[in-house]
Design an enzyme around this catalytic site. Structure first.
Site, PDB file in Angstrom:
ATOM      1  N   SER A  47      -5.843   3.254  -8.180  1.00 48.65           N
ATOM      2  CA  SER A  47      -5.309   3.272  -6.820  1.00 48.65           C
ATOM      3  C   SER A  47      -5.382   4.668  -6.213  1.00 48.65           C
ATOM      4  O   SER A  47      -5.247   4.834  -4.995  1.00 48.65           O
ATOM      5  CB  SER A  47      -3.857   2.785  -6.811  1.00 48.65           C
ATOM      6  OG  SER A  47      -3.772   1.421  -7.146  1.00 48.65           O
ATOM      7  N   GLY A 219      -4.833  -1.532  -5.961  1.00 47.61           N
ATOM      8  CA  GLY A 219      -6.124  -0.950  -5.639  1.00 47.61           C
ATOM      9  C   GLY A 219      -5.976   0.146  -4.592  1.00 47.61           C
ATOM     10  O   GLY A 219      -4.902   0.326  -4.016  1.00 47.61           O
ATOM     11  N   GLY A 221      -6.944   2.622  -1.085  1.00 48.99           N
ATOM     12  CA  GLY A 221      -7.401   2.585   0.289  1.00 48.99           C
ATOM     13  C   GLY A 221      -6.507   1.831   1.252  1.00 48.99           C
ATOM     14  O   GLY A 221      -5.386   1.430   0.948  1.00 48.99           O
ATOM     15  N   CYS A 249       1.153  -4.526  -5.099  1.00 50.97           N
ATOM     16  CA  CYS A 249       0.656  -3.330  -4.411  1.00 50.97           C
ATOM     17  C   CYS A 249      -0.445  -3.700  -3.403  1.00 50.97           C
ATOM     18  O   CYS A 249      -0.159  -4.357  -2.412  1.00 50.97           O
ATOM     19  CB  CYS A 249       0.190  -2.291  -5.433  1.00 50.97           C
ATOM     20  SG  CYS A 249       0.050  -0.625  -4.756  1.00 50.97           S
ATOM     21  N   GLN A 253      -0.460  -6.408  -0.077  1.00 49.16           N
ATOM     22  CA  GLN A 253      -0.882  -6.130   1.286  1.00 49.16           C
ATOM     23  C   GLN A 253      -1.998  -7.078   1.728  1.00 49.16           C
ATOM     24  O   GLN A 253      -1.982  -7.581   2.864  1.00 49.16           O
ATOM     25  CB  GLN A 253      -1.333  -4.675   1.385  1.00 49.16           C
ATOM     26  CG  GLN A 253      -0.213  -3.682   1.111  1.00 49.16           C
ATOM     27  CD  GLN A 253      -0.715  -2.271   0.869  1.00 49.16           C
ATOM     28  OE1 GLN A 253      -1.924  -2.012   0.870  1.00 49.16           O
ATOM     29  NE2 GLN A 253       0.200  -1.337   0.658  1.00 49.16           N
ATOM     30  N   ASN A 291       2.969   3.259  -5.987  1.00 51.64           N
ATOM     31  CA  ASN A 291       1.839   4.113  -5.643  1.00 51.64           C
ATOM     32  C   ASN A 291       1.110   3.481  -4.466  1.00 51.64           C
ATOM     33  O   ASN A 291       0.216   2.662  -4.640  1.00 51.64           O
ATOM     34  CB  ASN A 291       0.888   4.270  -6.832  1.00 51.64           C
ATOM     35  CG  ASN A 291      -0.382   5.012  -6.439  1.00 51.64           C
ATOM     36  OD1 ASN A 291      -0.435   5.653  -5.382  1.00 51.64           O
ATOM     37  ND2 ASN A 291      -1.415   4.913  -7.252  1.00 51.64           N
ATOM     38  N   GLY A 293       0.147   4.086   0.066  1.00 53.17           N
ATOM     39  CA  GLY A 293       0.265   4.853   1.297  1.00 53.17           C
ATOM     40  C   GLY A 293       0.357   3.985   2.539  1.00 53.17           C
ATOM     41  O   GLY A 293       0.425   4.495   3.651  1.00 53.17           O
ATOM     42  N   TYR A 294       0.346   2.654   2.342  1.00 51.08           N
ATOM     43  CA  TYR A 294       0.431   1.711   3.450  1.00 51.08           C
ATOM     44  C   TYR A 294       1.551   0.712   3.179  1.00 51.08           C
ATOM     45  O   TYR A 294       1.959   0.516   2.028  1.00 51.08           O
ATOM     46  CB  TYR A 294      -0.897   0.967   3.633  1.00 51.08           C
ATOM     47  CG  TYR A 294      -2.023   1.866   4.077  1.00 51.08           C
ATOM     48  CD1 TYR A 294      -2.398   1.952   5.413  1.00 51.08           C
ATOM     49  CD2 TYR A 294      -2.718   2.646   3.147  1.00 51.08           C
ATOM     50  CE1 TYR A 294      -3.426   2.786   5.823  1.00 51.08           C
ATOM     51  CE2 TYR A 294      -3.749   3.485   3.547  1.00 51.08           C
ATOM     52  CZ  TYR A 294      -4.099   3.554   4.884  1.00 51.08           C
ATOM     53  OH  TYR A 294      -5.106   4.373   5.289  1.00 51.08           O
ATOM     54  N   HIS A 325       5.395  -1.850  -8.654  1.00 55.58           N
ATOM     55  CA  HIS A 325       4.704  -2.238  -9.883  1.00 55.58           C
ATOM     56  C   HIS A 325       5.689  -2.754 -10.931  1.00 55.58           C
ATOM     57  O   HIS A 325       6.286  -1.972 -11.672  1.00 55.58           O
ATOM     58  CB  HIS A 325       3.936  -1.045 -10.458  1.00 55.58           C
ATOM     59  CG  HIS A 325       2.677  -0.733  -9.711  1.00 55.58           C
ATOM     60  ND1 HIS A 325       1.470  -1.309 -10.024  1.00 55.58           N
ATOM     61  CD2 HIS A 325       2.446   0.069  -8.646  1.00 55.58           C
ATOM     62  CE1 HIS A 325       0.539  -0.871  -9.190  1.00 55.58           C
ATOM     63  NE2 HIS A 325       1.119  -0.031  -8.336  1.00 55.58           N
ATOM     64  N   GLU A 327       4.994  -4.165 -13.674  1.00 53.58           N
ATOM     65  CA  GLU A 327       4.495  -3.891 -15.044  1.00 53.58           C
ATOM     66  C   GLU A 327       4.904  -2.497 -15.501  1.00 53.58           C
ATOM     67  O   GLU A 327       4.871  -2.197 -16.699  1.00 53.58           O
ATOM     68  CB  GLU A 327       2.979  -4.073 -15.107  1.00 53.58           C
ATOM     69  CG  GLU A 327       2.143  -2.902 -14.635  1.00 53.58           C
ATOM     70  CD  GLU A 327       2.088  -2.743 -13.128  1.00 53.58           C
ATOM     71  OE1 GLU A 327       1.492  -1.758 -12.660  1.00 53.58           O
ATOM     72  OE2 GLU A 327       2.645  -3.605 -12.404  1.00 53.58           O
TER      73      GLU A 327
END
Length: 349
Positions: A47, A219, A221, A249, A253, A291, A293-294, A325, A327
């Site tokens: 990510s 993932g 971006g 994550c 989205q 983790n 940013g969106y 997360h 996990e």
């Protein structure tokens, strides 16, 4: 670890430090993570593709390099910034030190800068690009940093073919957008037969497997990147069926986009192992590893971030997703029960 190196931000601010890891120059988006441990999981989390990762905790590398803790087969970050890298790790599982690991991986490291000041700059101004150079940076380096952009990152980190990852009585199709190994391990621990699919897999290809559930991985971006349109359409098709879907994550989205929600970029994101989220149905608060940013724009969240109120989860009935997360590799185990919830929905189907 004595060669001078520099970090230039796109706003022109320059930090002078020392190089460790590989030689060379690198440009990327600078982000910070507040986790005190789990640096190996951070480094190998795909990510972080396209990003220069900075640890806010000052001493990094004290328990060495432990391949069994890696979350993927390679380093996801473009470069690594720490205050003090430990050159003499102490751990019975350690297989080496961080400096050598970064050298072997071809990853540039920078240490000795004021990481606290850099964190404050990002928190006040938002994430920004930067360039690490071996010589005093120029305005050309600043312009190069400012122009940097990650292009279609999921395609760079997804697996290349369909692969069976574990045995079990419940078959799960894992759509790999840069998946952490901990996700498949958590499913395998719950007696799931996990099959990994590349991001280009069609709904028909996935359904031919006959899965009891579909897992959407983390993932890198922007989820609304035009390069992800095909993925969103595949998820939208899968969502129309009766098979439960669980997104984590980036998977959260993309599932939201497939269901008509919008996403937005956060000022500096949530990265670390100490992010508090509240489950809206119960009022319970969990400490989570994150983790991203969106964030998804929603007013019907199943989980919300306690710090800023952003969406941390959505429940669609048979399917659900979370921004954090469960996990927890690395991080707290508070929300691991969500994998049990996924198993129950598969069984309920």
């Amino acid at each position: 670890m004595s060669d001078t190196a520099y970090l230039m931000l796109e706003n022109g601010k320059v930090f002078e430090g020392k190089r460790f890891g590989a030689n060379g120059e690198v440009t990327g988006e600078i982000v910070f993570t507040t986790a005190m441990t789990g640096y190996l999981e951070t480094l190998t989390d795909q990510s972080y593709h396209g990003q220069i990762v900075m640890q806010t905790f000052p001493l990094i590398g004290n328990y060495g390099v432990i391949p069994d803790d890696f979350e993927s087969g390679s380093v996801g970050a473009k470069a690594y910034i720490v205050k003090y890298p430990c050159s003499n790790p102490s751990n019975f599982r350690s297989g080496g030190d961080l400096d050598k690991f970064l050298k072997d991986s071809g990853i540039i490291g920078l240490h000795g800068i004021d990481t606290r000041e850099l964190t404050k700059i990002i928190r006040e101004n938002g994430v920004m690009n930067g360039k690490i150079t071996a010589s005093a940076p120029t305005d050309k380096d600043r312009k190069e940093a400012k122009a940097y952009a990650v292009v279609n990152p999921i395609a760079s980190v997804s697996c290349g073919s369909v692969t069976k990852l574990s045995e079990g009585k419940r078959r799960v199709a894992l759509m790999d957008f840069g998946a952490k190994r901990g996700i498949a391990s958590a499913l395998a621990a719950r007696d799931c037969e996990v099959w990994s699919f590349p991001h280009t897999a069609s709904a028909d290809e996935i359904m031919k497997l006959g899965p009891a559930g579909i897992m959407l991985s983390n993932g890198p971006g922007d989820p609304a990147d035009p390069g992800n349109k095909g993925i969103v359409e595949t998820i939208r098709t899968l969502s129309k069926g009766s098979i439960p879907i669980f997104g984590i994550c980036m998977g959260h989205q993309l599932l939201a986009l497939a269901n008509g929600y919008k996403t937005k970029k956060l000022k500096f994101g949530h990265r670390g192992a100490n992010q508090p989220v509240k489950e809206t149905a119960t009022g319970k608060v969990y400490i989570t590893s994150q983790n991203h940013g969106y964030a998804v724009v929603a007013d019907d969240s199943s989980f919300v971030n306690v710090n800023d109120g952003t969406c941390e989860g959505l429940d669609y009935g048979k399917s659900f997703s979370v921004q954090f997360h469960p996990e927890a590799c690395g991080g707290p185990l508070d929300s691991g029960f969500l994998f049990n919830r996924f198993v129950k929905r598969m069984e309920g189907r």
